[in-house]
Enzyme design. Structure first.
Site, PDB file in Angstrom:
ATOM      1  CB  CYS A   1      -0.950   0.082   1.195  1.00  0.00           C
ATOM      2  SG  CYS A   1      -2.001  -1.345   1.386  1.00  0.00           S
TER       3      CYS A   1
ATOM      4  NE  ARG B   1       4.562   1.635  -0.425  1.00  0.00           N
ATOM      5  CZ  ARG B   1       5.737   1.505   0.186  1.00  0.00           C
ATOM      6  NH1 ARG B   1       6.825   1.915  -0.414  1.00  0.00           N
ATOM      7  NH2 ARG B   1       5.815   0.974   1.367  1.00  0.00           N
TER       8      ARG B   1
ATOM      9  CD1 TRP C   1      -0.815  -6.220  -3.561  1.00  0.00           C
ATOM     10  CD2 TRP C   1      -0.764  -6.869  -1.424  1.00  0.00           C
ATOM     11  NE1 TRP C   1      -0.509  -7.563  -3.530  1.00  0.00           N
ATOM     12  CE2 TRP C   1      -0.465  -7.985  -2.232  1.00  0.00           C
ATOM     13  CE3 TRP C   1      -0.783  -7.031  -0.036  1.00  0.00           C
ATOM     14  CZ2 TRP C   1      -0.195  -9.249  -1.710  1.00  0.00           C
ATOM     15  CZ3 TRP C   1      -0.514  -8.292   0.490  1.00  0.00           C
ATOM     16  CH2 TRP C   1      -0.228  -9.379  -0.346  1.00  0.00           C
TER      17      TRP C   1
ATOM     18  CG  ASN D   1       2.168   0.202   4.021  1.00  0.00           C
ATOM     19  OD1 ASN D   1       1.898  -0.962   3.731  1.00  0.00           O
ATOM     20  ND2 ASN D   1       3.387   0.701   3.918  1.00  0.00           N
ATOM     21  N   GLY D   2       0.155  -1.792   6.187  1.00  0.00           N
ATOM     22  CA  GLY D   2       0.621  -2.727   7.220  1.00  0.00           C
ATOM     23  C   GLY D   2      -0.498  -3.656   7.627  1.00  0.00           C
TER      24      GLY D   2
ATOM     25  CD  GLU E   1      14.473 -13.124 -12.001  1.00  0.00           C
ATOM     26  OE1 GLU E   1      14.171 -13.627 -10.906  1.00  0.00           O
ATOM     27  OE2 GLU E   1      14.043 -12.016 -12.356  1.00  0.00           O
TER      28      GLU E   1
ATOM     29  CE  LYS F   1      10.799 -11.334 -13.373  1.00  0.00           C
ATOM     30  NZ  LYS F   1      11.620 -11.029 -12.333  1.00  0.00           N
TER      31      LYS F   1
ATOM     32  CD  GLU G   1       7.622 -11.774 -10.758  1.00  0.00           C
ATOM     33  OE1 GLU G   1       7.744 -11.131  -9.716  1.00  0.00           O
ATOM     34  OE2 GLU G   1       8.411 -11.641 -11.717  1.00  0.00           O
TER      35      GLU G   1
ATOM     36  CG  HIS H   1      16.536 -36.649  -8.831  1.00  0.00           C
ATOM     37  ND1 HIS H   1      16.785 -37.972  -8.574  1.00  0.00           N
ATOM     38  CD2 HIS H   1      17.737 -36.092  -9.122  1.00  0.00           C
ATOM     39  CE1 HIS H   1      18.083 -38.216  -8.681  1.00  0.00           C
ATOM     40  NE2 HIS H   1      18.684 -37.086  -9.021  1.00  0.00           N
TER      41      HIS H   1
ATOM     42  CE  LYS I   1       9.882  -2.651  -9.263  1.00  0.00           C
ATOM     43  NZ  LYS I   1      10.203  -4.042  -9.587  1.00  0.00           N
TER      44      LYS I   1
HETATM   45  C1  G6P Z   1       8.109  -8.466  -4.803  1.00  0.00           C
HETATM   46  C2  G6P Z   1       8.379  -8.005  -6.216  1.00  0.00           C
HETATM   47  C3  G6P Z   1       9.578  -8.753  -6.790  1.00  0.00           C
HETATM   48  C4  G6P Z   1      10.782  -8.581  -5.890  1.00  0.00           C
HETATM   49  C5  G6P Z   1      10.475  -8.989  -4.443  1.00  0.00           C
HETATM   50  C6  G6P Z   1      11.583  -8.554  -3.503  1.00  0.00           C
HETATM   51  O1  G6P Z   1       7.671  -9.778  -4.824  1.00  0.00           O
HETATM   52  O2  G6P Z   1       7.248  -8.211  -7.041  1.00  0.00           O
HETATM   53  O3  G6P Z   1       9.884  -8.259  -8.081  1.00  0.00           O
HETATM   54  O4  G6P Z   1      11.841  -9.350  -6.373  1.00  0.00           O
HETATM   55  O5  G6P Z   1       9.278  -8.341  -3.990  1.00  0.00           O
HETATM   56  O6  G6P Z   1      11.635  -7.159  -3.519  1.00  0.00           O
HETATM   57  P1  G6P Z   1      12.889  -6.311  -3.146  1.00  0.00           P
HETATM   58  O7  G6P Z   1      12.444  -4.889  -3.304  1.00  0.00           O
HETATM   59  O8  G6P Z   1      13.240  -6.633  -1.730  1.00  0.00           O
HETATM   60  O9  G6P Z   1      13.985  -6.677  -4.088  1.00  0.00           O
END
Ligand code: G6P
Length: 612
Positions: A2, A27, A73, A99-100, A485, A489, A492, A508, A607
């Protein structure tokens, strides 16, 4: 998560709040709202993005010089108009953005119901608003600020809040515990926000609130206390922040823009640090403490999501070249699992945002246990950057796309420089290899430019696989975290179920998934594992899986063997992640776009994850 904004001063508050919310939409973006004062309180809020709120407010009276705003959020209660913030207390006296998470909200709510309070929403925030009103009503002499303090002493959990009181219309009250909040100091005006971006264009003087601090903010004055009403001295910080442009340029999405920025952002990460002409690496932020790092017995790297994947690459390169034991931990596990740490350990917290709640809590734990704590952050002045003993900024520039791309390559670039520097200082690497690797790093931006020229070819491959239900990503060595990764991607942003695996582990379990519907993305450049990964490709082909291979340019053998190949320039294996991840980012991007997904704001994600 948030985002919170607030304004009090002589300007119209609404445009400042809306622009601020646009900066903070990374956020959370499931609903948004504002509360404004002139003579009367006006609250506009609804499910949807900040742009939807803007449409709604176009038809309304948005005048007023005081206001608070929120982009949400959801934690407690689904995204809806009613659950959107601001939450207003039962008698309309207090409006709260939060926020929290208030962990004991259920108990507090029961107590308030017993005291005659009624509730409209499912949020923990409405509980807080009513709790503040409850204390405010106890005695005529209780000020809004005191009522907030009383309420916060009863709360268990995390909060960043901004509060308007309908009976004290000359102030905003703000407080934090766990969730970041920064106050901008202007002349005859003050700004509040979850991070400094919405504030940077108005003032460079800011105060970062610390845990359990409460600010009573008026046009011309600003008073700070803790929740027990003890005065707290102000520490004013000078912001040195580049104001990020919320602008996609010629690109259709921020994510694509950020993928294409990588040659430039990696150059920025290297600037002034990587000096191939002198075979030197300079990490100014760590200069003073490097002797302590050299003496460390172990390095523990903590992070979440993509940052955790960067940490895994860091582990491989630190162990190989600096020959120091390294452990990589999910911050959310580390913080609760009673890890053994000592003063001889160096803990590195990696975070793009510098605000991830689990990483921040893990960092606090490491500090408590006496370890030296370093940070690798992208956002300047973020909580993690401020609370670590020393660190290195990644300098990737503001990243808007929720799926991290350029921040990842910048993190890997920093970790590689750090590992090589440590290897050199510990005399664990010979001069020739060190020089070779420094030169290899310096050549990365140019090689990334070449890879990005394959964008159209990647798009064609995406067309073929866009309707897949599952996908498997395989890699070995330095490229195993890249496979993780790549899979992250894809899931996500396209919502296709994807798994990343160490190629040697395929037999395995995941091999059972292979059939003629499964795309298997294999990161297979020429390196020490080449023969092994070619065998893995054969194993997938024997079961009719569809291979998409990331290969070294000119590898005719693999080209013949696989129907879909993406070439990357030849490189030293230790720097290959900085190249091999780019086609995987592009593949995920194109598949998601072809499926009609919102790549910059994927469902359910945010994010910056400021709740645990
Ligand atoms: C969220 C974001 C990711 C990010 C992760 C850690 O899940 O969507 O893209 O890698 O948080 O975030 P940070 O800001 O700690 O790298």
């Amino acid at each position: 998560m948030c985002g919170i904004v607030g304004y009090i001063g002589y300007r119209e508050a609404y445009p400042i709040l809306i622009n601020g919310l646009k900066h903070l939409e990374y956020r959370g973006y499931d609903s948004a709202g504002v509360a404004l004062f002139n003579d009367t309180l006006k609250v506009y809020k609804q499910k949807g993005k900040v742009s939807d709120l803007e449409q709604l407010a176009k038809l309304k009276d948005t005048s007023g010089n005081i206001g608070i705003g929120h982009t949400r959020w959801a934690t407690h209660g689904e995204p809806s108009d009613i659950n959107a913030h601001p939450q207003v207390s039962m008698n309309g006296i207090f409006s709260v953005v939060h926020n929290g998470i208030i962990e004991n909200y259920a108990k507090l709510k029961d107590d308030l119901i017993e005291n005659g309070f009624t509730f409209n929403s499912e949020t923990d925030t409405e509980v807080l608003a009513n709790l503040i009103e409850y204390f405010y009503n106890q005695d005529e002499k209780i000020s809004a600020e005191t009522a907030v303090q009383f309420a916060l002493t009863k709360v268990i959990g995390a909060y960043g809040i901004a509060v308007l009181c309908n009976r004290e219309k000359d102030k905003i009250i703000a407080a934090r515990k766990g969730s970041p909040l920064v106050i901008g100091l202007g002349n005859g005006e003050h700004f509040i926000a979850s991070d400094a971006m919405p504030i940077a264009e108005f003032t460079s003087k800011v105060v970062y609130l610390n845990d359990e601090e409460v600010a009573s903010i008026q046009r011309d004055s600003f008073k700070l206390s803790n929740i027990h009403n003890m005065p707290v001295p102000l520490t004013v910080t000078n912001l040195n922040l580049e104001i990020g442009k919320l602008d996609k340029g010629d690109f259709e999405h921020f994510m694509l823009k950020e993928i294409f920025e990588q040659p430039k952002t990696v150059e920025e990460t290297f600037r002034g640090r990587l000096k191939p002409e002198y075979s030197e690496i300079v990490l100014g932020g760590l200069m003073n403490i490097f002797p302590k790092i050299i003496d460390a017995e172990r390095i523990v790297i903590i992070g979440c999501g993509t940052s955790w994947h960067a940490a895994l690459i860091g582990e491989y390169i630190l162990e190989e070249y600096a020959q120091i034991p390294v452990e990589v931990e999910y911050a959310s596990e580390f913080r609760y699992r009673k890890p053994v740490l000592s003063k001889k350990d160096v803990v590195i917290a990696i975070s793009q945002s510098g605000e991830t709640a689990d990483t921040l809590a893990a960092l606090h734990l490491a500090k408590q246990k006496g370890a030296m704590v370093l940070g690798i952050c992208n956002v300047v002045g973020s909580s993690i950057a401020r609370e670590t003993d020393a660190g290195v900024y990644t300098h990737a520039g503001i990243e808007i796309g929720v799926a991290s791309t350029k921040a990842f390559t910048a993190q890997v670039a920093v970790l590689t420089m750090f590992a090589l520097k440590l290897a050199r200082e510990k005399q664990k690497i010979d001069d020739n290899e060190y020089r070779e690797l420094v030169n290899e790093l310096a050549s990365i931006p140019e090689k990334e430019r070449l890879i990005l020229q394959n964008n159209d070819a990647v798009k064609q491959i995406a067309e073929k696989y866009k309707d897949s239900i599952n996908a498997l990503y395989l890699g070995r060595g330095y490229l195993f975290p890249v496979a993780l990764e790549g899979a992250l991607k894809l899931k996500e942003i396209s919502y296709i179920h994807a798994e990343g695996y160490a190629a040697g582990e395929m037999k395995h379990g995941p091999i059972a998934l292979v059939d003629n519907n499964l795309p298997v993305i294999v990161v297979a450049p020429h390196d020490g594992y080449y023969e092994k990964i070619v065998s893995n490709i054969q194993e997938v082909k024997a079961r009719k899986g569809n291979i998409i291979a990331i290969i070294t340019e000119g590898d005719t053998g693999l080209k013949k063997m696989t129907s879909d190949c993406i070439e990357i320039p030849r490189s030293h294996p230790a720097v290959a992640p900085l190249l091999a991840v780019l086609p995987l980012q592009l593949l995920a991007y194109h598949i998601a776009v072809l499926r009609g997904c919102n790549v910059d704001q994927p469902r359910n994600l945010a994010k910056s994850v400021t709740v645990e």
